[in-house]
Motif scaffolding. Structure first.
Motif, PDB file in Angstrom:
ATOM      1  N   UNK A  40      -1.948  -5.946  -9.518  1.00 43.48           N
ATOM      2  CA  UNK A  40      -0.700  -5.928  -8.754  1.00 43.48           C
ATOM      3  C   UNK A  40       0.359  -5.007  -9.335  1.00 43.48           C
ATOM      4  N   UNK A  41       0.195  -4.573 -10.581  1.00 42.37           N
ATOM      5  CA  UNK A  41       1.229  -3.761 -11.239  1.00 42.37           C
ATOM      6  C   UNK A  41       1.528  -2.474 -10.467  1.00 42.37           C
ATOM      7  N   UNK A  42       0.506  -1.905  -9.829  1.00 43.44           N
ATOM      8  CA  UNK A  42       0.684  -0.646  -9.101  1.00 43.44           C
ATOM      9  C   UNK A  42       1.640  -0.786  -7.919  1.00 43.44           C
ATOM     10  N   UNK A  43       1.897  -2.009  -7.462  1.00 41.45           N
ATOM     11  CA  UNK A  43       2.792  -2.222  -6.326  1.00 41.45           C
ATOM     12  C   UNK A  43       4.228  -1.808  -6.631  1.00 41.45           C
ATOM     13  N   UNK A  44       4.577  -1.703  -7.909  1.00 39.78           N
ATOM     14  CA  UNK A  44       5.933  -1.250  -8.250  1.00 39.78           C
ATOM     15  C   UNK A  44       6.155   0.197  -7.788  1.00 39.78           C
ATOM     16  N   UNK A 102       1.636 -16.158  -1.269  1.00 39.16           N
ATOM     17  CA  UNK A 102       0.467 -15.758  -2.058  1.00 39.16           C
ATOM     18  C   UNK A 102      -0.850 -15.960  -1.333  1.00 39.16           C
ATOM     19  N   UNK A 103      -0.840 -16.681  -0.229  1.00 40.99           N
ATOM     20  CA  UNK A 103      -2.076 -16.863   0.533  1.00 40.99           C
ATOM     21  C   UNK A 103      -2.490 -15.586   1.247  1.00 40.99           C
ATOM     22  N   UNK A 104      -1.566 -14.629   1.365  1.00 37.95           N
ATOM     23  CA  UNK A 104      -1.836 -13.387   2.081  1.00 37.95           C
ATOM     24  C   UNK A 104      -2.116 -12.250   1.096  1.00 37.95           C
ATOM     25  N   UNK A 105      -2.932 -11.293   1.520  1.00 36.32           N
ATOM     26  CA  UNK A 105      -3.202 -10.118   0.704  1.00 36.32           C
ATOM     27  C   UNK A 105      -2.023  -9.160   0.818  1.00 36.32           C
ATOM     28  N   UNK A 106      -1.532  -8.702  -0.316  1.00 38.99           N
ATOM     29  CA  UNK A 106      -0.362  -7.828  -0.337  1.00 38.99           C
ATOM     30  C   UNK A 106      -0.769  -6.466  -0.872  1.00 38.99           C
ATOM     31  N   UNK A 107      -0.654  -5.438  -0.015  1.00 38.57           N
ATOM     32  CA  UNK A 107      -1.037  -4.087  -0.395  1.00 38.57           C
ATOM     33  C   UNK A 107       0.161  -3.169  -0.495  1.00 38.57           C
ATOM     34  N   UNK A 108      -0.113  -1.903  -0.803  1.00 42.60           N
ATOM     35  CA  UNK A 108       0.946  -0.916  -1.007  1.00 42.60           C
ATOM     36  C   UNK A 108       1.790  -0.731   0.257  1.00 42.60           C
ATOM     37  N   UNK A 109       1.142  -0.638   1.416  1.00 41.01           N
ATOM     38  CA  UNK A 109       1.871  -0.391   2.663  1.00 41.01           C
ATOM     39  C   UNK A 109       2.817  -1.533   2.974  1.00 41.01           C
ATOM     40  N   UNK A 110       2.354  -2.756   2.803  1.00 43.14           N
ATOM     41  CA  UNK A 110       3.203  -3.903   3.102  1.00 43.14           C
ATOM     42  C   UNK A 110       4.393  -3.969   2.149  1.00 43.14           C
ATOM     43  N   UNK A 111       4.152  -3.686   0.870  1.00 40.44           N
ATOM     44  CA  UNK A 111       5.238  -3.718  -0.110  1.00 40.44           C
ATOM     45  C   UNK A 111       6.254  -2.620   0.192  1.00 40.44           C
ATOM     46  N   UNK A 112       5.763  -1.411   0.541  1.00 40.20           N
ATOM     47  CA  UNK A 112       6.658  -0.301   0.871  1.00 40.20           C
ATOM     48  C   UNK A 112       7.524  -0.651   2.077  1.00 40.20           C
ATOM     49  N   UNK A 113       6.911  -1.207   3.132  1.00 39.46           N
ATOM     50  CA  UNK A 113       7.645  -1.539   4.351  1.00 39.46           C
ATOM     51  C   UNK A 113       8.686  -2.619   4.090  1.00 39.46           C
TER      52      UNK A 113
END
Length: 199
Positions: A40-44, A102-113
């Motif tokens: 998850x660190x890359x999400x920053x 936390x039940x959902x998958x969180x990716x780069x696109x979702x974090x960016x949006x």
């Protein structure tokens, strides 16, 4: 460019706002809980990209609009202080939000949006970043570099917090007490921000 006092005040404001619970930090913590710290660190990076775009667009818009509407910056600061006050009141809900998300998958696109649409973007652009940052490239680059330097460790701390929620090591943490203390700090910051709007 920044002088030492201005840089210190800017760093304090950025740190307080970035550290407070919100949609982006909740997603970072939820990702840490579900996917672990390393994955998850890359999400920053997505968080930083979202804030850079949001702050730059809002800052440029407000800088242009203020030329014909000189009262606009003060109004935006007052609205921002109200938003922070509301955020302080609602902070106690953040601890319950992380396990649900936390039940959902969180990716780069979702974090960016989520970061792009985060109200903190307009708060940074209108009240924390110096107004000169949006018409002076050296000031913009200096402010954004300091912002990025503060964002990465704070974002990683939220990921680490989420990853630790599933660990026995975190059982001594009382989220309610921690959030009460943080909400007091946030409330004081809201009053300070409102005061600067009337200076």
């Amino acid at each position: 460019m920044f002088n030492l006092a201005a840089a210190g005040l800017f760093a304090f404001g950025v740190t307080v706002i970035l550290a407070m619970p919100g949609p982006t930090n909740t997603l970072l913590a939820a990702a840490g809980l579900r996917q672990g710290f390393i994955r998850s660190a890359r999400l920053t990076a997505a968080e930083l990209a979202g804030y850079v775009v949001s702050i730059s667009l809002w800052g440029r818009f407000l800088e242009q609009a203020a030329r014909s509407l000189p009262w606009l910056p003060a109004c935006v600061r007052i609205a921002s202080s109200f938003y922070i006050a509301c955020l302080a009141v609602r902070m106690w809900r953040a601890a319950r939000a992380v396990p649900a998300v936390a039940r959902q998958v969180i990716g780069m696109r979702r974090l960016f949006t989520a970061t792009l649409l985060n109200p903190k973007g307009i708060l940074f652009a209108s009240a924390i970043f110096p107004p000169t940052a949006f018409w002076s490239l050296p000031v913009y680059l200096a402010a954004m570099a300091l912002f990025a330097t503060l964002l990465v460790p704070i974002g990683l701390a939220w990921v680490a917090f989420g990853a630790s929620l599933g660990s026995a090591k975190a059982r001594w943490i009382d989220p309610a007490q921690a959030q009460r203390g943080a909400s007091v700090i946030l409330g004081l910051f809201s009053l300070t921000l409102a005061w600067t709007a009337f200076r």
